[in-house]
Design an enzyme around this catalytic site. Structure first.
Site, short mmCIF file in Angstrom:
data_model
loop_
_atom_site.label_atom_id
_atom_site.label_comp_id
_atom_site.label_asym_id
_atom_site.label_seq_id
_atom_site.Cartn_x
_atom_site.Cartn_y
_atom_site.Cartn_z
CE1 TYR A 56 0.24 1.64 4.34
CE2 TYR A 56 0.63 -0.73 4.53
CZ TYR A 56 0.72 0.55 5.06
OH TYR A 56 1.27 0.74 6.29
CD GLU A 70 -12.24 15.33 5.18
OE1 GLU A 70 -12.58 16.04 4.22
OE2 GLU A 70 -11.20 15.51 5.82
CD GLU A 105 -17.94 8.15 -0.63
OE1 GLU A 105 -17.43 8.53 0.43
OE2 GLU A 105 -18.39 8.92 -1.49
#
Ligand code: FAD
Length: 389
Positions: free
Chosen positions: A187, A250, A372
């Site tokens: 990652y 967010e 999401e």
């Protein structure tokens, strides 16, 4: 006006004078301009271009972008209000504005260099739709298993791979896209790029034919030796995972707001219908069975909304909000599915047809548990924060 906050310690749903004005403007626009188009856009599976132009004119595509770049210079909370109000009329309208503000603009505002901001933010506020491209065919929940490669060749990165499920892709001019610059680093090789639609080697592929949010475009992206100038790396090379995690944290509050809007929209139709529809000689709203359903739905919407507003206010206050955002998205998507389903039942057989608006709300609600981060991924985040595992 009781909604205007006058003290430092105010109820969560209290809005400032500016917020009330902003919300009422968006609500009026959604009722007058979005709602009449919602059914046709859903049937055709195409978002009305003129509506997007109006989103820009109203300042809805750059809510948090500073005025120097043509934005509205507002707060995250206002973006949340806009997504809720638009989604009450049409969840596809809600997600167009949501992705632009809570993912794309957000990533640019936080991570772009001053030059990148000067180049892209004025476009994002004037006429250019943005998309956020992380997912691939083989990497959804395990997002950082992505396969798209970025190799540095001279002054450009050369990108190869495919992205799947990219919201706004059909309309977008700018894409925040994640690829790995070093597959051996796991990652830590993931890097974010700002890609323009006309970069050589970049194509928008097949558009999905979906159950819900049908007007919102969801497409594949194809990168075949796509040349991206080095200066279009967003943030640092190898820090893409951080950008992805933080923007999605967010963004989830935005999806929570979308789900609250969807639930409210369906509830309003159901409450009205229950007072009009007569059975056994009186309106079905006269029966306690229906009254209790209407009351239960409203209670759940209120709870979901409090969670979404609280998470958004925490974000604006600079407080840690990751757990609250995951909880808000998890819960509001559950509420939206329950409320929209009950709304169909309150309409009886009529609710099951496309002649009435509620079946669309139910179809639109389903996505809240998937994108999401699926509900299981939200639960994993919440558990990790509670248990430290
Ligand atoms: C309409 C739509 C719009 C989208 N828009 C975008 C976009 O704009 N940009 C973008 O990058 N992506 C987008 N996505 C992709 C979306 O984020 C992914 O679909 C989502 O993250 C789930 O990934 P997946 O579909 O590969 O499912 P999978 O990850 O394969 O999950 C399948 C099932 O397994 C469960 N599961 C997986 N791993 C675990 C685990 N460790 N523990 C427990 N359960 C697990 C999941 O909860 C789910 O129920 C969109 C998707 C859709 C449908």
């Amino acid at each position: 006006m009781p909604e205007i906050a006058t003290q430092t310690s105010t109820p969560l749903t209290s809005l400032t004078e500016d917020e009330v004005l902003f919300r009422d403007n968006v609500r009026q626009f959604a009722d007058e301009k979005v709602r009449p188009l919602a059914r046709e856009m859903d049937e055709k599976g195409v978002f009305d271009k003129a509506l997007i132009t109006q989103f820009f004119e109203l300042g809805l595509m750059g809510i948090e972008v500073p005025e120097q770049y043509g934005g509205a210079g507002g707060k995250f909370f206002e973006a949340i209000l806009a997504v809720e109000e638009l989604s009450r009329a049409d969840a596809s309208a809600g997600v167009v504005v949501d992705v632009q503000n809570t993912l794309v603009n957000n990533a640019l505002l936080r991570w772009a260099t001053p030059e990148q901001k000067k180049r892209y933010l004025p476009r994002m506020t004037a006429d250019t739709v943005g998309a956020y491209a992380l997912s691939e065919a083989g990497s959804g929940s395990d997002a950082f298993a992505l396969q798209t490669r970025a190799e540095l060749k001279g002054a450009d990165y050369v990108l190869n791979g495919r992205k799947l499920w990219i919201t706004n892709a059909k309309e977008a001019g700018i894409f925040v896209l994640f690829a790995t610059a070093d597959p051996t680093a796991g990652y830590r090789g993931i890097t974010a790029f700002v890609i323009e639609k006309n970069f050589p080697g970049f194509t928008v592929g097949k558009k999905e034919d979906k159950l819900g949010i049908r007007a919102s475009s969801t497409c594949e992206l194809i990168l075949e030796d796509c040349r991206v100038p080095k200066e279009n790396v967003l943030g640092e090379v190898g820090k893409g995972y951080k950008i992805a995690i933080e923007t999605l944290n967010e963004g989830r509050i935005g999806i929570g707001a979308q789900m609250v809007g969807v639930a409210r929209g369906a509830w309003e139709y159901a409450a009205k219908y229950s007072q009009e529809r007569k059975q056994f000689g009186k309106a079905i709203a006269e029966y306690q069975g229906i009254q209790f359903q209407i009351a239960q739905m409203a209670t759940e919407i209120e709870a979901a909304r409090l969670m979404v507003y609280n998470a958004a206010r925490m974000k604006d206050a600079g407080m840690p909000f990751v757990r609250e955002a995951a909880m808000a998205k998890l819960f509001s998507s559950q509420v939206a599915e329950r409320v929209t389903s009950l709304a169909i039942e309150i309409y009886g057989g009529y609710g099951f047809t496309k002649d009435y608006p509620v079946e669309k709300y139910w179809r639109d609600a389903k996505i809240g548990k998937i994108y999401e981060g699926t509900s299981n991924m939200q639960l994993a985040t919440i558990a990790k924060m509670l248990l430290g595992k």
